[in-house]
Design a protein around this motif. Structure first.
Motif, PDB file in Angstrom:
ATOM      1  N   PHE A  79       5.667 -12.101   4.085  1.00 53.34           N
ATOM      2  CA  PHE A  79       4.815 -13.214   4.523  1.00 53.34           C
ATOM      3  C   PHE A  79       3.934 -12.768   5.698  1.00 53.34           C
ATOM      4  CE2 PHE A  79       3.851 -16.763   7.253  1.00 53.34           C
ATOM      5  CZ  PHE A  79       3.455 -17.763   6.381  1.00 53.34           C
ATOM      6  N   PHE A  80       4.541 -12.064   6.655  1.00 55.83           N
ATOM      7  CA  PHE A  80       3.774 -11.617   7.826  1.00 55.83           C
ATOM      8  C   PHE A  80       3.096 -10.254   7.596  1.00 55.83           C
ATOM      9  CE2 PHE A  80       6.056 -15.008  10.063  1.00 55.83           C
ATOM     10  CZ  PHE A  80       4.980 -15.555  10.744  1.00 55.83           C
ATOM     11  N   CYS A  81       3.046  -9.829   6.354  1.00 61.11           N
ATOM     12  CA  CYS A  81       2.300  -8.608   5.968  1.00 61.11           C
ATOM     13  C   CYS A  81       2.662  -7.410   6.838  1.00 61.11           C
ATOM     14  CB  CYS A  81       0.793  -8.853   6.059  1.00 61.11           C
ATOM     15  SG  CYS A  81       0.226 -10.274   5.135  1.00 61.11           S
ATOM     16  N   THR A  82       3.961  -7.194   7.014  1.00 59.97           N
ATOM     17  CA  THR A  82       4.374  -6.108   7.916  1.00 59.97           C
ATOM     18  C   THR A  82       4.609  -4.776   7.196  1.00 59.97           C
ATOM     19  OG1 THR A  82       6.756  -6.488   7.696  1.00 59.97           O
ATOM     20  CG2 THR A  82       5.602  -7.799   9.379  1.00 59.97           C
ATOM     21  N   PHE A  83       4.712  -4.785   5.857  1.00 55.17           N
ATOM     22  CA  PHE A  83       5.101  -3.532   5.186  1.00 55.17           C
ATOM     23  C   PHE A  83       4.009  -2.474   5.271  1.00 55.17           C
ATOM     24  CE2 PHE A  83       8.085  -6.518   3.247  1.00 55.17           C
ATOM     25  CZ  PHE A  83       9.266  -5.838   3.531  1.00 55.17           C
ATOM     26  N   PRO A  84       4.385  -1.294   5.789  1.00 51.37           N
ATOM     27  CA  PRO A  84       3.377  -0.239   5.949  1.00 51.37           C
ATOM     28  C   PRO A  84       2.994   0.393   4.622  1.00 51.37           C
ATOM     29  CG  PRO A  84       5.537   0.561   6.637  1.00 51.37           C
ATOM     30  CD  PRO A  84       5.709  -0.891   6.266  1.00 51.37           C
ATOM     31  N   HIS A  85       1.787   0.873   4.549  1.00 46.28           N
ATOM     32  CA  HIS A  85       1.254   1.619   3.392  1.00 46.28           C
ATOM     33  C   HIS A  85       1.174   0.764   2.135  1.00 46.28           C
ATOM     34  CE1 HIS A  85       2.725   5.654   5.328  1.00 46.28           C
ATOM     35  NE2 HIS A  85       2.266   4.793   6.194  1.00 46.28           N
ATOM     36  N   ARG A  86       1.225  -0.567   2.255  1.00 43.48           N
ATOM     37  CA  ARG A  86       1.279  -1.388   1.053  1.00 43.48           C
ATOM     38  C   ARG A  86       0.043  -2.274   0.884  1.00 43.48           C
ATOM     39  NH1 ARG A  86       6.481  -1.132  -1.359  1.00 43.48           N
ATOM     40  NH2 ARG A  86       5.448  -2.159  -3.097  1.00 43.48           N
ATOM     41  N   ASN A  87      -1.005  -1.993   1.652  1.00 37.64           N
ATOM     42  CA  ASN A  87      -2.171  -2.869   1.546  1.00 37.64           C
ATOM     43  C   ASN A  87      -3.247  -2.347   0.614  1.00 37.64           C
ATOM     44  OD1 ASN A  87      -1.106  -4.767   3.282  1.00 37.64           O
ATOM     45  ND2 ASN A  87      -1.800  -3.634   5.074  1.00 37.64           N
ATOM     46  N   THR A  88      -3.041  -1.163   0.099  1.00 36.24           N
ATOM     47  CA  THR A  88      -4.039  -0.639  -0.815  1.00 36.24           C
ATOM     48  C   THR A  88      -3.361  -0.123  -2.078  1.00 36.24           C
ATOM     49  OG1 THR A  88      -5.682   1.054  -1.178  1.00 36.24           O
ATOM     50  CG2 THR A  88      -4.028   1.551   0.494  1.00 36.24           C
ATOM     51  N   THR A  89      -4.025  -0.365  -3.191  1.00 34.01           N
ATOM     52  CA  THR A  89      -3.446   0.123  -4.445  1.00 34.01           C
ATOM     53  C   THR A  89      -4.426   1.082  -5.120  1.00 34.01           C
ATOM     54  OG1 THR A  89      -4.262  -1.912  -5.432  1.00 34.01           O
ATOM     55  CG2 THR A  89      -1.918  -1.814  -4.975  1.00 34.01           C
ATOM     56  N   ILE A  90      -5.410   1.550  -4.339  1.00 35.79           N
ATOM     57  CA  ILE A  90      -6.371   2.467  -4.960  1.00 35.79           C
ATOM     58  C   ILE A  90      -5.647   3.738  -5.410  1.00 35.79           C
ATOM     59  CG2 ILE A  90      -8.525   1.690  -3.859  1.00 35.79           C
ATOM     60  CD1 ILE A  90      -8.083   3.994  -1.840  1.00 35.79           C
ATOM     61  N   SER A  91      -6.199   4.370  -6.435  1.00 36.27           N
ATOM     62  CA  SER A  91      -5.490   5.519  -7.004  1.00 36.27           C
ATOM     63  C   SER A  91      -5.281   6.586  -5.937  1.00 36.27           C
ATOM     64  CB  SER A  91      -6.269   6.082  -8.186  1.00 36.27           C
ATOM     65  OG  SER A  91      -7.489   6.588  -7.728  1.00 36.27           O
ATOM     66  N   LYS A  92      -4.207   7.279  -6.063  1.00 40.26           N
ATOM     67  CA  LYS A  92      -3.757   8.328  -5.146  1.00 40.26           C
ATOM     68  C   LYS A  92      -3.158   7.778  -3.848  1.00 40.26           C
ATOM     69  CE  LYS A  92      -5.997  12.276  -6.981  1.00 40.26           C
ATOM     70  NZ  LYS A  92      -7.435  12.180  -7.266  1.00 40.26           N
ATOM     71  N   SER A  93      -3.283   6.448  -3.583  1.00 38.94           N
ATOM     72  CA  SER A  93      -2.613   5.941  -2.392  1.00 38.94           C
ATOM     73  C   SER A  93      -1.111   6.001  -2.685  1.00 38.94           C
ATOM     74  CB  SER A  93      -3.057   4.521  -2.051  1.00 38.94           C
ATOM     75  OG  SER A  93      -2.674   3.634  -3.076  1.00 38.94           O
ATOM     76  N   GLU A  94      -0.331   6.056  -1.615  1.00 39.54           N
ATOM     77  CA  GLU A  94       1.095   6.327  -1.774  1.00 39.54           C
ATOM     78  C   GLU A  94       1.791   5.353  -2.751  1.00 39.54           C
ATOM     79  OE1 GLU A  94       3.060   6.477   1.957  1.00 39.54           O
ATOM     80  OE2 GLU A  94       5.021   6.808   1.019  1.00 39.54           O
ATOM     81  N   TYR A  95       1.466   4.084  -2.668  1.00 40.06           N
ATOM     82  CA  TYR A  95       2.156   3.087  -3.505  1.00 40.06           C
ATOM     83  C   TYR A  95       1.245   2.547  -4.604  1.00 40.06           C
ATOM     84  CZ  TYR A  95       6.047   3.047  -0.237  1.00 40.06           C
ATOM     85  OH  TYR A  95       7.129   3.388   0.523  1.00 40.06           O
ATOM     86  N   HIS A  96       0.315   3.376  -5.082  1.00 40.44           N
ATOM     87  CA  HIS A  96      -0.645   2.864  -6.069  1.00 40.44           C
ATOM     88  C   HIS A  96       0.050   2.438  -7.362  1.00 40.44           C
ATOM     89  CE1 HIS A  96      -0.347   6.964  -7.641  1.00 40.44           C
ATOM     90  NE2 HIS A  96      -0.691   6.447  -8.791  1.00 40.44           N
ATOM     91  N   ASN A  97       1.242   2.959  -7.590  1.00 46.00           N
ATOM     92  CA  ASN A  97       1.968   2.628  -8.815  1.00 46.00           C
ATOM     93  C   ASN A  97       2.982   1.489  -8.611  1.00 46.00           C
ATOM     94  OD1 ASN A  97       1.632   3.461 -11.407  1.00 46.00           O
ATOM     95  ND2 ASN A  97       3.334   4.914 -11.395  1.00 46.00           N
ATOM     96  N   TYR A  98       2.865   0.813  -7.477  1.00 42.01           N
ATOM     97  CA  TYR A  98       3.785  -0.299  -7.157  1.00 42.01           C
ATOM     98  C   TYR A  98       2.986  -1.599  -7.031  1.00 42.01           C
ATOM     99  CZ  TYR A  98       7.543   2.954  -6.371  1.00 42.01           C
ATOM    100  OH  TYR A  98       8.504   3.897  -6.571  1.00 42.01           O
ATOM    101  N   PRO A  99       3.641  -2.736  -7.302  1.00 42.51           N
ATOM    102  CA  PRO A  99       2.938  -4.007  -7.093  1.00 42.51           C
ATOM    103  C   PRO A  99       2.692  -4.222  -5.594  1.00 42.51           C
ATOM    104  CG  PRO A  99       5.010  -4.297  -8.329  1.00 42.51           C
ATOM    105  CD  PRO A  99       5.032  -2.926  -7.764  1.00 42.51           C
ATOM    106  N   THR A 100       1.819  -5.148  -5.258  1.00 39.88           N
ATOM    107  CA  THR A 100       1.616  -5.454  -3.833  1.00 39.88           C
ATOM    108  C   THR A 100       2.805  -6.287  -3.358  1.00 39.88           C
ATOM    109  OG1 THR A 100       0.446  -7.468  -4.422  1.00 39.88           O
ATOM    110  CG2 THR A 100      -0.902  -5.504  -4.015  1.00 39.88           C
ATOM    111  N   ILE A 101       3.084  -6.246  -2.084  1.00 39.49           N
ATOM    112  CA  ILE A 101       4.183  -7.062  -1.555  1.00 39.49           C
ATOM    113  C   ILE A 101       3.730  -7.895  -0.353  1.00 39.49           C
ATOM    114  CG2 ILE A 101       5.133  -5.033  -0.302  1.00 39.49           C
ATOM    115  CD1 ILE A 101       7.203  -8.011  -1.704  1.00 39.49           C
ATOM    116  N   ASN A 102       2.859  -7.366   0.496  1.00 38.95           N
ATOM    117  CA  ASN A 102       2.368  -8.177   1.614  1.00 38.95           C
ATOM    118  C   ASN A 102       1.593  -9.376   1.052  1.00 38.95           C
ATOM    119  OD1 ASN A 102       3.467  -6.596   3.640  1.00 38.95           O
ATOM    120  ND2 ASN A 102       1.701  -5.198   3.688  1.00 38.95           N
TER     121      ASN A 102
END
Ligand code: AR6
Length: 522
Positions: A189-212
């Motif tokens: 809810f408070f958008c605290t998870f790091p590295h999870r705001n972008t899903t562009i290809s090659k980003s670390e979590y690009h293969n994961y759903p968004t959570i923030n």
């Protein structure tokens, strides 16, 4: 018989097995290399209650990167030095907790402090609209924001053990407590998870759903308002001091081995149709309660639940918000994979679908618990193929993919309940409901499990499925025979060029007559 088509061999709903009828006794809760348990199992098994399992933070690509990790740092343009992410977050959240009143702008300001990159990009209009609605309803949102902030701050205390990622190709499970889930969702809810705001290809979590939750807060609309009512109601319950959340939830990623997905295995399968109940009345979650309830999923679990999507999967996630935490650790599903979630609690009731979806009211979940304190509710996430053009599905490669996906979910190692499903893949994903019904029948037959099929007011499908199923039963058709029939059917569809040969009609006219038929008529 063929001359009395209304005679149905379908069973009654009561003939299907629910989770409460399972005789298998669950052993004590155990962790293993394939099962991460985030609570202390020794205390739990010794009836000492639910306490977090101590552990070490792992800042690595195989684990969830937590915002409270000592390795999580924040770079800011305004200050040359890097700061500990959690110290910035906790300063902001504590400030909210201590403030006299908190409004949507305060929440926005806090979130943007540790997400400075997104200043000017993220909007909080939907959240503001929710606050206006809540004010009209005399709901104390300020106090609720403060409670969610206080809950988010508990993260280092509540989640000490590393959370492994449920990565593709790896069958593995995670069991965590409802309290831990609520705390992780408060952080989302408070958008605290790091590295999870972008899903562009090659980003670390690009293969994961968004959570923030940033996208949930943007763009005012009726859909967003109704979604926020459901989510905020969840937070109201889980932050209520008078309510004790004392259960666990298991998220299990299952993968089908190559030997099982082989086309030859389908061709050779001698299983016959298992029990089927069909009705145009009822829903998977109500009438199908206690069965393995199919989530018409997206390969990114939860689909558009945190943005604008609002069909079966998103609604399921809104009334059982604990499902949302799966997005934190579940990598995009591959063709031979599914996820089974055991133990989530239902918090709300709803009406409508899509634009007509409305959050209705709080739900007191009467569902009992198993030995691991999990609600006796099992949800199976399987993602159908999304057909941009309907004709693409009449192709055995696609049919085999769907058969394997359904079988991956339906296959059971131990005694499990029957399955509640419906028009899987036939709404947003444009599937042919007759073809998908037959595919699910075949997968259930191979898995030797019964099906409750809710056609969601589609009386034509209800009638056609009852007839087709009865015919398959009377003729003693095997899964392998049906597979061969589908091969011919796809060829005919492709050859026709119009793709309007209805599968049920095709089965009725092309099913090889066998002497089993005459035997069954004797
Ligand atoms: N019980 C029984 N049937 C239902 C229910 C219910 N509770 N709700 C809907 N249906 P859809 P898909 C029927 O479109 O095509 C999401 O965004 C209803 O007739 O949700 O597999 C996911 O995240 C509806 O038209 O499933 C995916 O991205 C039909 O089931 C995508 O949608 C199909 O529901 C999956 O789309």
């Amino acid at each position: 018989c063929d001359s009395c088509p209304d005679l149905t061999l379908c069973c009654f709903l009561e003939d299907l097995k629910r989770i409460t009828q399972i005789k298998r006794i669950l052993g004590p809760l155990e962790f293993s290399s394939r099962h991460a348990v985030l609570i202390d199992v020794f205390t739990f098994n010794g009836a000492g209650g639910i306490v977090p399992q101590p552990g070490r933070d792992k800042w690595s690509s195989n684990y969830v990167k937590l915002p409270c990790s000592p390795s999580s740092v924040l770079y800011s343009n305004s200050t040359p030095k890097q700061e500990m992410r959690w110290s910035v977050i906790s300063k902001q959240l504590k400030r909210l907790v201590e403030k006299k009143t908190v409004n949507a702008e305060d929440v926005e300001k806090a979130i943007m402090k540790y997400n400075p990159k997104y200043r000017g990009q993220w909007s909080f209009d939907a959240l503001k609209e929710f606050v206006e609605w809540a004010a009209r309803k005399k709901i104390n949102v300020s106090g609720l924001f403060q409670k969610i902030a206080a809950l988010a701050l508990k993260l280092p205390e509540y989640v000490m053990k590393d959370i492994p990622l449920l990565q593709r190709g790896n069958a593995a499970s995670i069991t965590l407590s409802q309290v831990q889930i609520s705390c992780l969702l408060a952080n989302a809810f408070f958008c605290t998870f790091p590295h999870r705001n972008t899903t562009i290809s090659k980003s670390e979590y690009h293969n994961y759903p968004t959570i923030n939750f940033s996208r949930l807060f943007e763009d005012r609309s009726v859909r967003k308002l109704e979604k926020l009512k459901a989510i905020m109601h969840y937070f109201q319950v889980v932050t209520d001091d008078k309510i004790q959340l004392d259960g666990l939830v298991t998220f299990e990623r299952r993968c089908l081995p190559d030997t099982d997905t082989n086309v030859q295995t389908w061709k050779r399968c001698k299983e016959k149709m298992n029990k089927l109940y069909v009705s145009s009345y009822g829903t998977i979650e109500d009438e199908g309660t206690g069965m393995l309830q199919v989530d018409f999923a997206n390969s990114w679990l939860g689909g558009g639940v945190l943005s604008s999507g609002l069909v079966q999967e998103e609604i399921l996630f809104l009334v059982n918000p604990e499902l949302i935490v799966s997005r934190l650790f579940t990598e995009k599903l591959q063709d031979n994979e599914c996820v089974v979630v055991t133990g989530v609690q239902q918090f709300s009731t709803y009406s409508g679908f899509g634009d007509s979806f409305r959050w209705e009211r709080p739900y007191q979940d009467p569902t009992g618990r198993d030995r691991w304190a999990r609600r006796q509710r099992q949800i199976l996430a399987i993602d159908a193929l999304n057909f941009d053009h309907k004709w693409k599905q009449y192709n055995m490669r696609m049919v085999a993919r769907e058969l394997n996906k359904a079988y991956c979910g339906f296959k059971s190692q131990v005694e499990e309940p029957d399955i509640a499903t419906g028009k899987w893949g036939c709404g947003a994903f444009n599937g042919d409901s007759q073809l998908k019904a037959v595919i699910q029948l075949m997968a259930a037959a191979r898995a030797r499990r019964g099906l409750a099929f809710f056609t969601f007011s589609d009386e034509v499908l209800e009638h056609g499925l009852k007839q087709t199923y009865s015919l398959l039963r009377k003729k003693g058709t095997t899964v392998g025979e049906l597979f061969e029939l589908l091969v011919d059917y796809c060829a005919i569809q492709q050859a026709s060029g119009t793709f309007n040969v209805a599968l049920f009609d095709y089965i009725r006219t092309h099913l090889p007559s066998s002497d089993k038929l005459s035997k069954s008529l004797l």
